[in-house]
Design an enzyme around this catalytic site. Structure first.
Site, PDB file in Angstrom:
ATOM      1  CG  HIS A 111      61.094  49.591  82.856  1.00  0.00           C
ATOM      2  ND1 HIS A 111      59.743  49.518  83.082  1.00  0.00           N
ATOM      3  CD2 HIS A 111      61.668  48.888  83.858  1.00  0.00           C
ATOM      4  CE1 HIS A 111      59.500  48.808  84.165  1.00  0.00           C
ATOM      5  NE2 HIS A 111      60.665  48.419  84.649  1.00  0.00           N
ATOM      6  CB  SER A 162      27.858  20.159  50.832  1.00  0.00           C
ATOM      7  OG  SER A 162      26.583  20.774  50.941  1.00  0.00           O
TER       8      SER A 162
END
Length: 417
Positions: free
Chosen positions: A165, A222
């Site tokens: 790799h 709210s």
């Protein structure tokens, strides 16, 4: 350091009795240490004040060649002790150095920092320092790359144990370098920072009732306070943007601990951070598109707030007009500072209206510009070239970037819960 901070006492306490960074005292190069030194910083401030004065003279302001030459001759004549004493008294680093520069340039003192804010010297100096610091780093990086390239060329034919790799990214056949993950998430983290800034500003403007994000007819702001119109979309963007910004730490740490080609402890982390970053960015952009498609602006509220703050905003224009009429910039600044504090006390302590302009009209010192006050208070005179700059930015920078996506521009955002 933030303007107005107290650095005078800190500068005085030095030598063997206070902490000094080992980077500066032992490891970093003298050249790099100098770039970040106080002498370089404040010398650059003076250079910027000189460039400002030269530009203003070119534009027709009453600045003489003698004043320009005096500033040029004193760029390096910095009395650090005086600057520290001035800052201790004024609690303002920029004005301390304005006064210190003016002390050694008595003829130019009246026009130093004319028409400028503290960020003019602060931010421009920071950018100059960063540029010059990179100018020092890049040759060193180039030399490192060159030495490694020479080593690679010399040893290119030497057989070694193979790591399948372990390739340069351009020619890899299997594993890409985990630096790619850093680059990808850096872009997304930067997006997160930008979105957080945009939505924070929207939330602040919503609090001032100047602007709002879309608010649906049956939406509840709210559960306790029925009148509230919380900017929930912007709040969501800010919350998720913070998560997105933190994800950059994962690939940074993963890339830094790879053994040769890679270590297998990267897999689980990458499965989470890469997907999370893109899913978060996807959610943020969908939400921000929804916000931007329905932004509401309240011009009357903006107009009312401008009227309240305009007298304070106009002070720099008043200073400029006074200097054009033959006044001293520093003297005018001090007189307006005193009158502004008095007017602010009326607003804050008595709940009265801002009466700064009335105070200026009643002061004979400002008589040379009394007839100009209506013009100086025209809100349109404060926008400068903003409208043209926006149009030019859109035409030259934004629209060309959008051109490849013209076919999808009409797609509306789908806002999830």
């Amino acid at each position: 350091m933030a303007e107005g901070g107290d650095r005078g006492g800190q500068q005085a306490a030095c030598g063997h009795d206070s902490y000094r960074s080992p980077l500066a005292s032992r490891y970093a190069s003298p050249e790099m240490c100098f770039v970040f030194s106080d002498r370089y910083k404040f010398r650059t401030w003076r250079q910027l004040w000189l460039w400002l004065a030269e530009a203003e003279q070119t534009l027709g302001l009453p600045i003489t060649d003698e004043q320009i030459q005096e500033m040029k001759s004193n760029l390096d004549n910095i009395d650090f002790k005086m600057a520290a004493e001035e800052e201790k008294q004024l609690r303002h680093d920029v004005m301390a150095h304005v006064h210190t520069f003016g002390h050694c340039c008595p003829k130019a003192a009246a026009i130093i920092h004319l028409g400028a804010t503290s960020c003019y010297v602060g931010d421009n100096t920071d950018l100059i320092i960063l540029r010059n610091a990179f100018d020092l780093l890049l040759p060193k990086l180039a030399r490192v790359i060159s030495r490694l390239a020479d080593f690679a060329k010399e040893r290119a034919s030497l057989p070694t144990l193979g790591f399948t790799h372990f390739q340069a990214f351009i020619i890899t056949g299997q594993t890409y370098t985990r630096k790619v993950d850093i680059e990808v998430l850096s872009v997304l983290a930067s997006l997160g920072a930008s979105v957080h800034k945009i939505c924070t500003d929207i939330r602040l403007l919503a609090n001032l009732k100047e602007m709002e994000e879309p608010f649906e007819k049956q939406q509840i702001g709210s559960s306790a306070m029925p009148y509230k119109r919380n900017p929930m979309r912007s709040e969501r963007c800010c919350s998720l943007a913070r998560h997105l910004m933190t994800l950059i730490v994962d690939p940074l740490q993963t890339a830094s601990v790879q053994w040769f080609e890679r270590t297998l402890d990267d897999s689980a982390n990458r499965r989470i951070c890469l997907a999370e970053a893109f899913l978060t960015a996807d959610t943020i952009l969908n939400t921000l598109q929804n916000i931007s498609e329905g932004l509401v602006v309240y011009p009357k509220v903006i107009e009312r707030r401008i009227r309240q703050e305009l007298p304070f905003m106009a002070t720099e224009n008043i200073i400029m007009a006074m200097v054009k009429a033959g006044g001293n910039r520093q003297d005018c600044h001090e007189k307006i500072r005193v009158l502004s504090q008095q007017a602010a006390a009326v607003v804050k302590q008595e709940g009265g209206d801002n009466d700064l302009i009335e105070r200026i009209q009643a002061d004979d010192y400002f008589s040379p510009i009394h007839s100009q006050l209506d013009r100086l208070l025209d809100p349109s005179s404060f926008t400068g070239r903003a409208s043209q700059q926006v149009q030019r930015f859109l035409e030259e920078e934004v629209y060309p970037l959008l051109k490849p996506y013209e076919s999808v521009m009409k797609v509306k955002a789908e806002l999830c819960l």
